[in-house]
Design an enzyme around this catalytic site. Structure first.
Site, PDB file in Angstrom:
ATOM      1  N   ASP A   1       0.746  -1.295  -0.186  1.00  0.00           N
ATOM      2  CA  ASP A   1       0.074  -0.064  -0.133  1.00  0.00           C
ATOM      3  C   ASP A   1       0.995   1.276   0.008  1.00  0.00           C
ATOM      4  O   ASP A   1       1.883   1.188   0.396  1.00  0.00           O
ATOM      5  CB  ASP A   1      -1.088   0.006   1.245  1.00  0.00           C
ATOM      6  CG  ASP A   1      -1.729   1.302   1.093  1.00  0.00           C
ATOM      7  OD1 ASP A   1      -2.295   1.454   0.387  1.00  0.00           O
ATOM      8  OD2 ASP A   1      -1.679   1.845   2.513  1.00  0.00           O
ATOM      9  N   SER A   2       0.402   2.277  -0.463  1.00  0.00           N
ATOM     10  CA  SER A   2       1.133   3.651  -0.345  1.00  0.00           C
ATOM     11  C   SER A   2       1.533   4.021   1.162  1.00  0.00           C
ATOM     12  O   SER A   2       2.370   4.780   1.502  1.00  0.00           O
ATOM     13  CB  SER A   2       0.372   4.899  -1.043  1.00  0.00           C
ATOM     14  OG  SER A   2      -0.866   5.090  -0.006  1.00  0.00           O
TER      15      SER A   2
ATOM     16  N   CYS B   1      -4.055  -0.903  -2.328  1.00  0.00           N
ATOM     17  CA  CYS B   1      -3.806   0.417  -2.551  1.00  0.00           C
ATOM     18  C   CYS B   1      -4.762   0.728  -3.725  1.00  0.00           C
ATOM     19  O   CYS B   1      -4.689   0.149  -4.574  1.00  0.00           O
ATOM     20  CB  CYS B   1      -2.547   0.961  -2.931  1.00  0.00           C
ATOM     21  SG  CYS B   1      -2.736   2.798  -3.440  1.00  0.00           S
TER      22      CYS B   1
ATOM     23  N   GLU C   1      -5.645  10.906   8.174  1.00  0.00           N
ATOM     24  CA  GLU C   1      -4.213  10.703   8.459  1.00  0.00           C
ATOM     25  C   GLU C   1      -3.923  11.600   9.719  1.00  0.00           C
ATOM     26  O   GLU C   1      -3.096  11.356  10.661  1.00  0.00           O
ATOM     27  CB  GLU C   1      -3.239  11.035   7.518  1.00  0.00           C
ATOM     28  CG  GLU C   1      -3.510   9.740   6.561  1.00  0.00           C
ATOM     29  CD  GLU C   1      -2.009   9.650   5.807  1.00  0.00           C
ATOM     30  OE1 GLU C   1      -1.382  10.311   5.700  1.00  0.00           O
ATOM     31  OE2 GLU C   1      -2.086   8.073   5.424  1.00  0.00           O
TER      32      GLU C   1
ATOM     33  N   CYS D   1     -11.204   3.677  -1.087  1.00  0.00           N
ATOM     34  CA  CYS D   1      -9.868   4.003  -0.689  1.00  0.00           C
ATOM     35  C   CYS D   1      -9.844   3.357   0.808  1.00  0.00           C
ATOM     36  O   CYS D   1     -10.648   3.441   1.551  1.00  0.00           O
ATOM     37  CB  CYS D   1      -9.782   5.532  -0.564  1.00  0.00           C
ATOM     38  SG  CYS D   1      -8.371   6.093   0.351  1.00  0.00           S
TER      39      CYS D   1
ATOM     40  N   HIS E   1      -8.518   4.020   3.428  1.00  0.00           N
ATOM     41  CA  HIS E   1      -8.532   4.933   4.580  1.00  0.00           C
ATOM     42  C   HIS E   1     -10.177   5.090   5.123  1.00  0.00           C
ATOM     43  O   HIS E   1     -10.335   5.382   6.162  1.00  0.00           O
ATOM     44  CB  HIS E   1      -7.910   6.035   4.083  1.00  0.00           C
ATOM     45  CG  HIS E   1      -6.518   6.513   4.199  1.00  0.00           C
ATOM     46  ND1 HIS E   1      -5.620   5.904   3.380  1.00  0.00           N
ATOM     47  CD2 HIS E   1      -5.796   6.894   5.273  1.00  0.00           C
ATOM     48  CE1 HIS E   1      -4.530   6.276   3.872  1.00  0.00           C
ATOM     49  NE2 HIS E   1      -4.465   6.814   4.810  1.00  0.00           N
TER      50      HIS E   1
END
Lengths: 286, 286
Positions: free
Chosen positions: B13-14, B76, B156, B205, B207
């Site tokens: 993943d990034s 990702c 984040e 996504c 996140h």
């Protein structure tokens, strides 16, 4: 005039933000050729670690050195905070100017009550670079720092002051909604600085001038807002003058390099610079 | 059992987001060893160009192949959207599973009115990968896409649902202010999808599950929210079963690699994973 005088000034930044520094240098020194590198493939730097920021800064400098620059400007506050000393040791003989010391100098000159506020990315604030630079100039100045990590993503989305109007394509209601959100966020970030009664606030990130009017509104008119770009340009001029390195030749050029896509850099970059960016190339620097 | 069955599953993943995928795979397949790579030195991918995303995805895959993985999960969404086909051509013989197709399948299964919403990073939405995958499964399904680029930076920063409570150290007023801002932003992003009357929304996504309750509130209870992580884990199990590659050995291990600092990855990663991350190493992959 020595040949070196014709050589360009090199500027690097993690992305487009450093163009505000380029703009001020170009305004003050229109005869100087400038080579700009935006490390857009690895942007942002502000949430990365010290080691990574130093590594990227070295790679950027090496790339610019291949273009025989006579002076290096580290236009990124995060890189300036962590990497300037390392770069100066590694690349002896190269004149290197960061954005932190010019900003710190201006803050010390402007403050009357010896209370200075600093805002920046997490990495810039964590480095304490501004505090150290200010204390070195005048240990009586109290420095209050605040990381404002969400300003950059918001600005990169075009949520900026009317002056820049990157957001001009949005409809009215969306713009009002963005301004409301930006104001709430700015109020949360800046209230501790306002309560601490600072009379000077340093914009410790090259993106922040894009939302200067919101910041000024919240801090109040009596607070002097310092944009490091102008101060850095003055320092560049001073150093070039002192070293007899100014260029008399009027045929100057601006060249741009990016590590990611050219198209989006041209679009947002032209707006930040206030003039069309033409000569951009994508490069692989590592 | 062949030796290959003991070999680990590789996930990249990034950054930290893919840990939600790892969590689901580990829950469903506790016997499997997993090697996770988070490219935290170059995060985020969602605002980078197609070419750069493909280049990073190849470098990540090459790193994981050195660890003799038996299957690769591209956790990702941005990489899955742009790089899966390229990776499959370059690394023939390696089983590669992205997060887009499992999410698309679930959406097509769940929708009753044939109207599906997708949210993701700018790059994911620009790629049209979800729309293409859904149309391939059922061309009668209408897909409405919306880039939601500010969700990742907010998450984040720890602005997440109470369930995750990364933000638990903040004081009450700050949390209320963050929730207000997050809700305003989510309302702006999601209103077009709500107006389009979608009955399924794919969180495109990794996140986004962190703010699922805010999204569900705005979309309404009747809208089915799809988190690709669970669907991807199911696909991984199916593929391993079909290829007779499941591991019978109960001695499995989880190993983590990051390209930037270990400390911050451990902190936020442990919260996302719901258990302490111990075995993390910083590596240089390019």
């Amino acid at each position: 005039m020595k040949t070196i005088n014709n050589q360009p000034i090199g500027i690097f930044d993690s992305g487009v933000g450093g163009l505000t520094v380029l703009k001020e240098i170009h305004k003050l020194l229109p005869n100087e050729s400038i080579i700009y590198l935006g490390d857009t493939a690895r942007v942002p730097y502000g949430n990365k670690s010290k080691d990574t920021i130093i590594r990227y800064s070295i790679e950027n400098t090496k790339f610019l050195l291949k273009h025989k620059i006579k002076l290096l400007v580290v236009a990124c506050n995060t890189s300036s905070s962590y990497a300037i000393n390392v770069l100066q040791k590694l690349f002896r003989g190269l004149h290197i100017i960061g954005v932190v010391i010019p900003g710190a100098k201006a803050a010390v000159e402007k403050t009357k009550n010896n209370r200075v506020g600093i805002i920046g990315t997490k990495a810039t604030i964590r480095s304490n670079a501004y505090t150290k630079a200010i204390k070195k100039l005048n240990k009586n100045v109290e420095v209050i720092s605040q990381a404002t990590p969400l300003f950059v993503p918001l600005i990169e989305e075009g949520w900026v002051d009317k002056v820049y109007s990157i957001d001009r394509h949005s409809d009215y209601y969306r713009r009002v909604s963005h301004e409301n959100i930006l104001r709430q966020l700015a109020a949360e970030y800046l209230t501790p600085l306002k309560k601490a009664n600072v009379d000077v606030l340093v914009l410790g990130c090259t993106h922040y001038p894009a939302i200067k009017s919101v910041i000024q509104d919240i801090m109040g008119r009596d607070v002097c807002i310092i944009d490091s770009s102008e101060e850095t340009a003055k320092t560049v001029k001073e150093v070039l003058q002192k070293q007899s390195l100014l260029n008399a030749n009027k045929k100057s050029h601006l060249k741009f390099y990016v590590t990611d896509d050219v198209v989006s850099f041209k679009a947002i970059g032209s707006l930040l610079l206030g003039k069309k960016i033409k000569d951009v190339k994508k490069v692989n620097i590592y």
